[in-house]
Motif scaffolding. Structure first.
Motif, PDB file in Angstrom:
ATOM      1  N   VAL A  44       1.009  -1.115   0.097  1.00 52.41           N
ATOM      2  CA  VAL A  44       0.120  -0.255   0.153  1.00 52.41           C
ATOM      3  C   VAL A  44       0.986   1.028  -0.187  1.00 52.41           C
ATOM      4  N   THR A  45       1.063   1.700  -0.959  1.00 48.69           N
ATOM      5  CA  THR A  45       1.347   3.411  -1.025  1.00 48.69           C
ATOM      6  C   THR A  45       0.486   4.723  -0.636  1.00 48.69           C
ATOM      7  N   VAL A  46       1.230   5.060   0.070  1.00 46.91           N
ATOM      8  CA  VAL A  46       1.314   6.400   0.513  1.00 46.91           C
ATOM      9  C   VAL A  46       1.473   7.193  -0.018  1.00 46.91           C
ATOM     10  N   ASP A  47       1.393   8.302  -0.616  1.00 48.59           N
ATOM     11  CA  ASP A  47       1.914   9.452  -1.003  1.00 48.59           C
ATOM     12  C   ASP A  47       1.061  10.762  -0.801  1.00 48.59           C
ATOM     13  N   GLY A  48       2.354  11.546  -0.371  1.00 43.82           N
ATOM     14  CA  GLY A  48       1.442  13.442  -0.508  1.00 43.82           C
ATOM     15  C   GLY A  48       2.154  14.602   0.661  1.00 43.82           C
ATOM     16  N   PRO A  49       2.081  15.298   0.877  1.00 42.39           N
ATOM     17  CA  PRO A  49       3.026  16.219   1.464  1.00 42.39           C
ATOM     18  C   PRO A  49       3.221  16.267   2.668  1.00 42.39           C
ATOM     19  N   GLY A  50       4.302  17.006   3.570  1.00 43.65           N
ATOM     20  CA  GLY A  50       4.168  16.566   4.944  1.00 43.65           C
ATOM     21  C   GLY A  50       3.002  17.153   5.641  1.00 43.65           C
ATOM     22  N   GLY A  51       2.852  16.266   6.291  1.00 40.18           N
ATOM     23  CA  GLY A  51       1.423  17.358   7.829  1.00 40.18           C
ATOM     24  C   GLY A  51       0.432  16.729   6.990  1.00 40.18           C
ATOM     25  N   SER A  52       0.525  15.513   6.050  1.00 42.06           N
ATOM     26  CA  SER A  52      -1.057  15.461   5.391  1.00 42.06           C
ATOM     27  C   SER A  52      -1.594  14.640   6.358  1.00 42.06           C
ATOM     28  N   GLY A  53      -0.162  13.872   7.516  1.00 39.98           N
ATOM     29  CA  GLY A  53      -0.987  13.014   8.366  1.00 39.98           C
ATOM     30  C   GLY A  53      -0.445  10.951   7.820  1.00 39.98           C
ATOM     31  N   LYS A  54       0.291  11.324   6.403  1.00 36.23           N
ATOM     32  CA  LYS A  54       0.863  10.509   6.290  1.00 36.23           C
ATOM     33  C   LYS A  54       1.771   9.502   7.439  1.00 36.23           C
ATOM     34  N   GLY A  55       2.120  10.175   8.184  1.00 40.35           N
ATOM     35  CA  GLY A  55       3.608   9.680   9.047  1.00 40.35           C
ATOM     36  C   GLY A  55       2.508   8.457   9.699  1.00 40.35           C
ATOM     37  N   THR A  56       1.285   9.776  10.422  1.00 43.34           N
ATOM     38  CA  THR A  56       0.715   8.704  11.639  1.00 43.34           C
ATOM     39  C   THR A  56      -0.215   7.447  11.216  1.00 43.34           C
ATOM     40  N   VAL A  57      -0.711   7.974   9.896  1.00 47.92           N
ATOM     41  CA  VAL A  57      -1.695   6.954   9.033  1.00 47.92           C
ATOM     42  C   VAL A  57      -0.845   5.627   8.630  1.00 47.92           C
ATOM     43  N   LYS A 107      -3.123   2.352  -4.160  1.00 45.19           N
ATOM     44  CA  LYS A 107      -2.119   4.026  -3.742  1.00 45.19           C
ATOM     45  C   LYS A 107      -2.930   4.420  -3.132  1.00 45.19           C
ATOM     46  N   VAL A 108      -2.255   5.710  -2.138  1.00 46.26           N
ATOM     47  CA  VAL A 108      -3.378   6.779  -1.597  1.00 46.26           C
ATOM     48  C   VAL A 108      -2.230   7.823  -1.741  1.00 46.26           C
ATOM     49  N   PHE A 109      -3.055   8.979  -1.750  1.00 43.80           N
ATOM     50  CA  PHE A 109      -1.928   9.924  -2.561  1.00 43.80           C
ATOM     51  C   PHE A 109      -3.364  11.374  -1.236  1.00 43.80           C
ATOM     52  N   LEU A 110      -2.257  11.297   0.141  1.00 46.65           N
ATOM     53  CA  LEU A 110      -2.682  11.813   1.163  1.00 46.65           C
ATOM     54  C   LEU A 110      -2.838  13.252   1.197  1.00 46.65           C
ATOM     55  N   THR A 111      -3.306  14.746   0.798  1.00 47.51           N
ATOM     56  CA  THR A 111      -3.697  15.987   0.994  1.00 47.51           C
ATOM     57  C   THR A 111      -4.023  16.261   2.238  1.00 47.51           C
ATOM     58  N   ALA A 112      -4.009  17.792   2.187  1.00 47.11           N
ATOM     59  CA  ALA A 112      -4.435  18.593   2.889  1.00 47.11           C
ATOM     60  C   ALA A 112      -4.139  20.314   2.558  1.00 47.11           C
ATOM     61  N   SER A 113      -4.727  20.929   3.609  1.00 50.05           N
ATOM     62  CA  SER A 113      -4.335  22.536   3.582  1.00 50.05           C
ATOM     63  C   SER A 113      -2.919  22.869   3.712  1.00 50.05           C
TER      64      SER A 113
END
Ligand code: C5P
Length: 223
Positions: free
Chosen positions: A6-19, A144-150
């Protein structure tokens, strides 16, 4: 390699690390924190006196990294060792993050870290956290997941995290740094940050970690 990823990509602070940490724990799968490898490269370079402008030197540092990751109880960050030294806290500083995003623009550094990342793909499965997990490192991943947040939301989360860790931080500086890092990550020519064509985009602004996690778990269940 038929081991699921399972790939989880996205910018820093999107919650990727915890998730990704929680997801790996629930599935009983391995975890790759690829950002840690770029952070470790930046930190090792500083310790070895290699300048961030010295590309050949940085490639040598990346190729020669002696790192290990040690699992921890739920809720605690994975412990990270560099040449036997516990650098768990040191690799999370803004300075190291900034250095990481500078070494990460160098294609030869990325190449030097590629096989090391693929080696994490071991049974029963892998959760891979990064910027180019779905696009470059594991293009055949079934989920594949792309996780974002403002940017504002990410700055706020980071502020709370750092404050809790007892660090003295200013939210406006964090927002400026986040924007600068996004800009560098998205506009570089080597593996720019972008969703893979077959990625599911999840915007975590206003969602709790549990809500994000259950969305990702649902995708894993469907795969
Ligand atoms: O995710 P983290 O904040 O630890 O990543 C630090 C930096 O490493 C990012 O800003 C990015 O420039 C780089 N990185 C990357 N490719 C990855 C993971 C991280 O370029 N797969």
């Amino acid at each position: 390699n038929s081991v699921p990823v399972v790939t989880v990509d996205g910018p820093g602070g999107s919650g990727k690390g915890t998730v990704t940490q929680m997801l790996a724990r629930r599935l009983g799968w391995h975890l790759l924190d690829s950002g840690a490898l770029y952070r470790l490269t930046a930190l090792a370079a500083r310790r070895q006196g290699v300048d961030l402008a010295d590309e050949a030197g940085l490639v040598g540092v990346a190729a020669g990294l002696d790192v290990s990751f040690q699992p921890t109880p739920e809720g605690e960050p994975v412990r990270v060792f560099l040449h036997g030294d516990d650098v768990t806290r040191e690799i999370r500083t803004e300075e190291t993050g900034d250095g990481a995003s500078r070494v990460a623009v160098i294609q030869a550094v990325r190449d030097a870290l590629l096989q090391r990342q693929r080696d994490f793909r071991q049974a029963p499965g892998l959760v891979a956290d990064g910027r180019d997990m779905g696009t470059v490192v594991f293009p055949d991943a079934p989920v594949k997941v792309f996780l974002t947040a403002s940017a504002e939301e990410r700055a706020r989360r980071r502020y709370l995290q750092l404050k809790e860790a007892g660090m003295d931080v200013n939210i406006q500086n964090l927002l400026d740094e986040i924007r600068a890092r996004d800009d560098r990550d998205m506009n570089r020519s080597a593996a720019p940050l972008k969703p893979a064509d077959d990625a599911q985009v999840i915007d975590s602004t206003g969602l709790s970690i549990e809500e994000v996690l259950s969305k990702v778990m649902a995708l894993v269940g469907q795969a």
